[in-house]
Design an enzyme around this catalytic site. Structure first.
Site, PDB file in Angstrom:
ATOM      1  N   ASP A  38      -1.935  13.446  71.247  1.00  0.00           N
ATOM      2  CA  ASP A  38      -2.218  12.271  70.422  1.00  0.00           C
ATOM      3  C   ASP A  38      -1.775  11.008  71.179  1.00  0.00           C
ATOM      4  O   ASP A  38      -0.697  10.983  71.789  1.00  0.00           O
ATOM      5  CB  ASP A  38      -1.483  12.366  69.079  1.00  0.00           C
ATOM      6  CG  ASP A  38      -2.043  11.399  68.043  1.00  0.00           C
ATOM      7  OD1 ASP A  38      -2.638  11.862  67.057  1.00  0.00           O
ATOM      8  OD2 ASP A  38      -1.876  10.172  68.235  1.00  0.00           O
ATOM      9  N   ASN A  95      -5.126  15.346  57.645  1.00  0.00           N
ATOM     10  CA  ASN A  95      -5.381  14.214  56.762  1.00  0.00           C
ATOM     11  C   ASN A  95      -6.861  14.226  56.413  1.00  0.00           C
ATOM     12  O   ASN A  95      -7.698  14.452  57.292  1.00  0.00           O
ATOM     13  CB  ASN A  95      -5.000  12.906  57.462  1.00  0.00           C
ATOM     14  CG  ASN A  95      -3.518  12.838  57.784  1.00  0.00           C
ATOM     15  OD1 ASN A  95      -2.686  13.265  56.988  1.00  0.00           O
ATOM     16  ND2 ASN A  95      -3.174  12.322  58.963  1.00  0.00           N
ATOM     17  N   HIS A 108      -9.542  17.434  62.306  1.00  0.00           N
ATOM     18  CA  HIS A 108      -8.596  17.799  63.367  1.00  0.00           C
ATOM     19  C   HIS A 108      -7.299  18.235  62.740  1.00  0.00           C
ATOM     20  O   HIS A 108      -6.902  17.726  61.684  1.00  0.00           O
ATOM     21  CB  HIS A 108      -8.360  16.614  64.313  1.00  0.00           C
ATOM     22  CG  HIS A 108      -8.088  15.312  63.627  1.00  0.00           C
ATOM     23  ND1 HIS A 108      -9.087  14.555  63.045  1.00  0.00           N
ATOM     24  CD2 HIS A 108      -6.934  14.649  63.373  1.00  0.00           C
ATOM     25  CE1 HIS A 108      -8.559  13.483  62.484  1.00  0.00           C
ATOM     26  NE2 HIS A 108      -7.245  13.513  62.655  1.00  0.00           N
TER      27      HIS A 108
END
Ligand code: AMP
Ligand code: ZN
Length: 122
Positions: A38, A95, A108
């Site tokens: 990330d 999320n 993801h």
């Protein structure tokens, strides 16, 4: 998906990373998935495990994707295991939708580890 949502795939950050049109730090790739670091890590380990198929949100997962879903979680688990995280544990987060904090409309798994996690999440 509607034609509009298919159009979105062309502008999708993760589809562009999968196509190597945008740079990212790849840590895994096979025919169906890739995993990247990330770019704004929220923990010492913060990896995104991403299906190459452009699925914008959980509601677009179809029954045809059942094998993909099983492999998706197995891929996340294998990456966690490879990092030696299996014993200590780790957090996985998806999320979903703007209310769920999703900012990239391509599903993801966030794989997070290396610090203490709290519940309820923020
Ligand atoms: P979410 O907010 O759950 O949709 O997660 C999207 C994640 O993608 C965030 O944690 C971002 O930091 C991360 N992200 C966005 N753009 C990139 C990029 N180009 N490379 C790596 N990670 C990214
Ligand atoms: Zn996409």
């Amino acid at each position: 998906m509607t034609p509009n949502e298919m159009d979105d795939a062309r502008d999708c950050i993760f589809c562009r990373i999968a196509a190597k049109k945008l740079p990212a730090k790849f840590i895994f790739e096979d025919d169906l998935f890739f995993a990247i670091e990330d770019s704004a890590p929220q923990a010492p380990v913060h990896i995104l495990v991403i299906p190459k198929k452009h699925i914008p949100e959980i509601r677009y997962i179809s029954s045809d994707d059942s094998g993909l879903m099983e492999r998706w979680f197995r891929t996340a688990m294998t990456i966690a295991k490879g990092r030696g995280l299996e014993e200590a544990g780790y957090r996985t987060v998806i999320n979903n939708g703007s209310g769920g904090g999703q900012t990239v409309s391509h599903i993801h798994i966030h794989l997070l580890s290396g610090r203490k996690f709290h519940w309820p999440p923020g």
